[in-house]
Write a protein that holds these residues in place. Structure first.
Motif, PDB file in Angstrom:
ATOM      1  N   GLY A 179       0.812  -1.227   0.000  1.00 33.56           N
ATOM      2  CA  GLY A 179       0.000   0.000   0.000  1.00 33.56           C
ATOM      3  C   GLY A 179       0.836   1.264   0.000  1.00 33.56           C
ATOM      4  O   GLY A 179       1.750   1.422  -0.796  1.00 33.56           O
ATOM      5  N   ASP A 180       0.521   2.159   0.945  1.00 31.58           N
ATOM      6  CA  ASP A 180       1.212   3.449   1.001  1.00 31.58           C
ATOM      7  C   ASP A 180       2.333   3.451   2.040  1.00 31.58           C
ATOM      8  O   ASP A 180       2.716   4.480   2.554  1.00 31.58           O
ATOM      9  CB  ASP A 180       0.218   4.573   1.295  1.00 31.58           C
ATOM     10  N   ARG A 181       2.875   2.276   2.341  1.00 26.22           N
ATOM     11  CA  ARG A 181       3.939   2.167   3.342  1.00 26.22           C
ATOM     12  C   ARG A 181       5.311   2.421   2.714  1.00 26.22           C
ATOM     13  O   ARG A 181       5.537   2.133   1.540  1.00 26.22           O
ATOM     14  CB  ARG A 181       3.941   0.784   3.977  1.00 26.22           C
ATOM     15  N   VAL A 182       6.223   2.928   3.553  1.00 31.16           N
ATOM     16  CA  VAL A 182       7.589   3.215   3.136  1.00 31.16           C
ATOM     17  C   VAL A 182       8.522   2.671   4.216  1.00 31.16           C
ATOM     18  O   VAL A 182       8.280   2.871   5.406  1.00 31.16           O
ATOM     19  CB  VAL A 182       7.808   4.742   2.972  1.00 31.16           C
ATOM     20  N   VAL A 183       9.587   1.994   3.816  1.00 26.06           N
ATOM     21  CA  VAL A 183      10.592   1.503   4.759  1.00 26.06           C
ATOM     22  C   VAL A 183      11.748   2.492   4.770  1.00 26.06           C
ATOM     23  O   VAL A 183      12.302   2.825   3.714  1.00 26.06           O
ATOM     24  CB  VAL A 183      11.107   0.098   4.359  1.00 26.06           C
ATOM     25  N   ILE A 184      12.083   2.991   5.973  1.00 25.13           N
ATOM     26  CA  ILE A 184      13.150   3.981   6.103  1.00 25.13           C
ATOM     27  C   ILE A 184      14.153   3.518   7.156  1.00 25.13           C
ATOM     28  O   ILE A 184      13.839   2.699   8.013  1.00 25.13           O
ATOM     29  CB  ILE A 184      12.602   5.376   6.471  1.00 25.13           C
ATOM     30  N   LYS A 185      15.361   4.062   7.061  1.00 19.96           N
ATOM     31  CA  LYS A 185      16.406   3.786   8.048  1.00 19.96           C
ATOM     32  C   LYS A 185      16.915   5.121   8.558  1.00 19.96           C
ATOM     33  O   LYS A 185      17.302   5.989   7.773  1.00 19.96           O
ATOM     34  CB  LYS A 185      17.545   2.994   7.412  1.00 19.96           C
ATOM     35  N   LYS A 208      16.005  12.110  19.351  1.00 16.44           N
ATOM     36  CA  LYS A 208      15.604  11.054  18.425  1.00 16.44           C
ATOM     37  C   LYS A 208      15.687  11.616  17.004  1.00 16.44           C
ATOM     38  O   LYS A 208      15.105  12.660  16.713  1.00 16.44           O
ATOM     39  CB  LYS A 208      14.183  10.598  18.735  1.00 16.44           C
ATOM     40  N   PRO A 209      16.409  10.942  16.098  1.00 20.61           N
ATOM     41  CA  PRO A 209      16.554  11.482  14.741  1.00 20.61           C
ATOM     42  C   PRO A 209      15.229  11.457  13.988  1.00 20.61           C
ATOM     43  O   PRO A 209      14.416  10.558  14.177  1.00 20.61           O
ATOM     44  CB  PRO A 209      17.561  10.541  14.091  1.00 20.61           C
ATOM     45  N   VAL A 210      15.027  12.447  13.162  1.00 19.27           N
ATOM     46  CA  VAL A 210      13.812  12.506  12.345  1.00 19.27           C
ATOM     47  C   VAL A 210      14.168  12.539  10.862  1.00 19.27           C
ATOM     48  O   VAL A 210      13.318  12.750  10.029  1.00 19.27           O
ATOM     49  CB  VAL A 210      12.930  13.721  12.714  1.00 19.27           C
ATOM     50  N   MET A 211      15.442  12.346  10.537  1.00 17.32           N
ATOM     51  CA  MET A 211      15.866  12.285   9.150  1.00 17.32           C
ATOM     52  C   MET A 211      16.264  10.847   8.845  1.00 17.32           C
ATOM     53  O   MET A 211      16.922  10.197   9.654  1.00 17.32           O
ATOM     54  CB  MET A 211      17.035  13.222   8.882  1.00 17.32           C
ATOM     55  N   ALA A 212      15.820  10.356   7.699  1.00 19.98           N
ATOM     56  CA  ALA A 212      16.070   8.965   7.357  1.00 19.98           C
ATOM     57  C   ALA A 212      16.260   8.817   5.856  1.00 19.98           C
ATOM     58  O   ALA A 212      15.941   9.717   5.082  1.00 19.98           O
ATOM     59  CB  ALA A 212      14.905   8.102   7.815  1.00 19.98           C
ATOM     60  N   GLU A 213      16.762   7.641   5.472  1.00 11.30           N
ATOM     61  CA  GLU A 213      16.918   7.304   4.064  1.00 11.30           C
ATOM     62  C   GLU A 213      15.851   6.280   3.694  1.00 11.30           C
ATOM     63  O   GLU A 213      15.589   5.347   4.459  1.00 11.30           O
ATOM     64  CB  GLU A 213      18.304   6.713   3.815  1.00 11.30           C
ATOM     65  N   VAL A 214      15.247   6.448   2.528  1.00 13.77           N
ATOM     66  CA  VAL A 214      14.200   5.537   2.062  1.00 13.77           C
ATOM     67  C   VAL A 214      14.855   4.276   1.495  1.00 13.77           C
ATOM     68  O   VAL A 214      15.703   4.360   0.609  1.00 13.77           O
ATOM     69  CB  VAL A 214      13.319   6.211   0.985  1.00 13.77           C
ATOM     70  N   LEU A 215      14.471   3.108   2.038  1.00  8.66           N
ATOM     71  CA  LEU A 215      15.017   1.837   1.580  1.00  8.66           C
ATOM     72  C   LEU A 215      14.085   1.109   0.616  1.00  8.66           C
ATOM     73  O   LEU A 215      14.536   0.408  -0.277  1.00  8.66           O
ATOM     74  CB  LEU A 215      15.289   0.921   2.784  1.00  8.66           C
ATOM     75  N   ALA A 216      12.762   1.262   0.813  1.00  5.31           N
ATOM     76  CA  ALA A 216      11.775   0.591  -0.047  1.00  5.31           C
ATOM     77  C   ALA A 216      10.472   1.384  -0.014  1.00  5.31           C
ATOM     78  O   ALA A 216      10.156   2.017   0.984  1.00  5.31           O
ATOM     79  CB  ALA A 216      11.541  -0.838   0.425  1.00  5.31           C
ATOM     80  N   VAL A 217       9.737   1.336  -1.118  1.00  7.90           N
ATOM     81  CA  VAL A 217       8.484   2.090  -1.250  1.00  7.90           C
ATOM     82  C   VAL A 217       7.393   1.154  -1.743  1.00  7.90           C
ATOM     83  O   VAL A 217       7.605   0.378  -2.679  1.00  7.90           O
ATOM     84  CB  VAL A 217       8.655   3.265  -2.254  1.00  7.90           C
ATOM     85  N   GLY A 218       6.225   1.228  -1.108  1.00  6.05           N
ATOM     86  CA  GLY A 218       5.076   0.430  -1.529  1.00  6.05           C
ATOM     87  C   GLY A 218       4.529   0.917  -2.865  1.00  6.05           C
ATOM     88  O   GLY A 218       4.897   1.987  -3.348  1.00  6.05           O
ATOM     89  N   PRO A 219       3.618   0.164  -3.453  1.00  4.43           N
ATOM     90  CA  PRO A 219       3.091   0.510  -4.774  1.00  4.43           C
ATOM     91  C   PRO A 219       2.060   1.635  -4.785  1.00  4.43           C
ATOM     92  O   PRO A 219       1.727   2.164  -5.840  1.00  4.43           O
ATOM     93  CB  PRO A 219       2.453  -0.801  -5.239  1.00  4.43           C
ATOM     94  N   GLY A 220       1.530   2.012  -3.624  1.00  6.58           N
ATOM     95  CA  GLY A 220       0.463   3.016  -3.608  1.00  6.58           C
ATOM     96  C   GLY A 220      -0.830   2.383  -4.052  1.00  6.58           C
ATOM     97  O   GLY A 220      -1.173   1.299  -3.598  1.00  6.58           O
ATOM     98  N   GLY A 221      -1.545   3.044  -4.948  1.00  8.70           N
ATOM     99  CA  GLY A 221      -2.795   2.475  -5.443  1.00  8.70           C
ATOM    100  C   GLY A 221      -3.972   2.857  -4.571  1.00  8.70           C
ATOM    101  O   GLY A 221      -3.977   3.889  -3.917  1.00  8.70           O
ATOM    102  N   ASN A 222      -4.985   2.005  -4.520  1.00  3.87           N
ATOM    103  CA  ASN A 222      -6.198   2.276  -3.771  1.00  3.87           C
ATOM    104  C   ASN A 222      -6.006   1.819  -2.322  1.00  3.87           C
ATOM    105  O   ASN A 222      -5.970   0.632  -2.038  1.00  3.87           O
ATOM    106  CB  ASN A 222      -7.381   1.543  -4.413  1.00  3.87           C
ATOM    107  N   VAL A 223      -5.865   2.778  -1.409  1.00  2.00           N
ATOM    108  CA  VAL A 223      -5.646   2.487   0.002  1.00  2.00           C
ATOM    109  C   VAL A 223      -6.777   3.123   0.800  1.00  2.00           C
ATOM    110  O   VAL A 223      -6.981   4.337   0.744  1.00  2.00           O
ATOM    111  CB  VAL A 223      -4.278   3.031   0.478  1.00  2.00           C
ATOM    112  N   GLY A 279      -9.886   3.193   0.293  1.00  2.00           N
ATOM    113  CA  GLY A 279     -10.860   3.851  -0.564  1.00  2.00           C
ATOM    114  C   GLY A 279     -10.365   5.119  -1.239  1.00  2.00           C
ATOM    115  O   GLY A 279     -11.127   5.803  -1.910  1.00  2.00           O
ATOM    116  N   LYS A 280      -9.083   5.445  -1.074  1.00  2.00           N
ATOM    117  CA  LYS A 280      -8.520   6.650  -1.706  1.00  2.00           C
ATOM    118  C   LYS A 280      -7.390   6.240  -2.636  1.00  2.00           C
ATOM    119  O   LYS A 280      -6.620   5.334  -2.331  1.00  2.00           O
ATOM    120  CB  LYS A 280      -7.955   7.602  -0.646  1.00  2.00           C
TER     121      LYS A 280
END
Length: 94
Positions: free
Chosen positions: A7-13, A34-49, A51-52
């Motif tokens: 879905g709309d999930r993102v994996v970050i480090k 606590k750090p709030v800056m991260a690097e994106v490791l993987a991204v979900g496909p998006g799409g219909n999540v 109902g949006k």
């Protein structure tokens, strides 16, 4: 091990927290913010999540700023990663 978000999930480090202040004072482990800056490791496909229709605006390798207490922390191959919704990502750092 490979992780593929749904879905709309993102994996970050998280990027390493700064260990010294601008004045050169070394911070103890508990005093680090606590750090709030991260690097994106993987991204979900998006799409219909939920109902949006969701379009993904981040891509692998980008540095992002995310909400301080967002996401779910997961240990993957001895490395801690965080799975967040795209809406928890506040900005892309260029």
């Amino acid at each position: 091990m490979n992780i593929k978000p749904l879905g709309d999930r993102v994996v970050i480090k998280n990027l390493e927290a700064q260990e010294t202040t601008k004045g050169g004072i070394i911070l103890a482990g508990s005093a680090k913010e606590k750090p709030v800056m991260a690097e994106v490791l993987a991204v979900g496909p998006g799409g219909n999540v939920d109902g949006k229709e969701i379009t993904m605006h981040v891509s692998v390798g980008e540095k992002v700023i995310y909400s301080k207490y967002a996401g779910t922390e997961v240990k993957l191959d001895g490395e801690e990663v965080i799975i967040v919704r795209q809406s928890d990502i506040l900005a892309i750092v260029e």
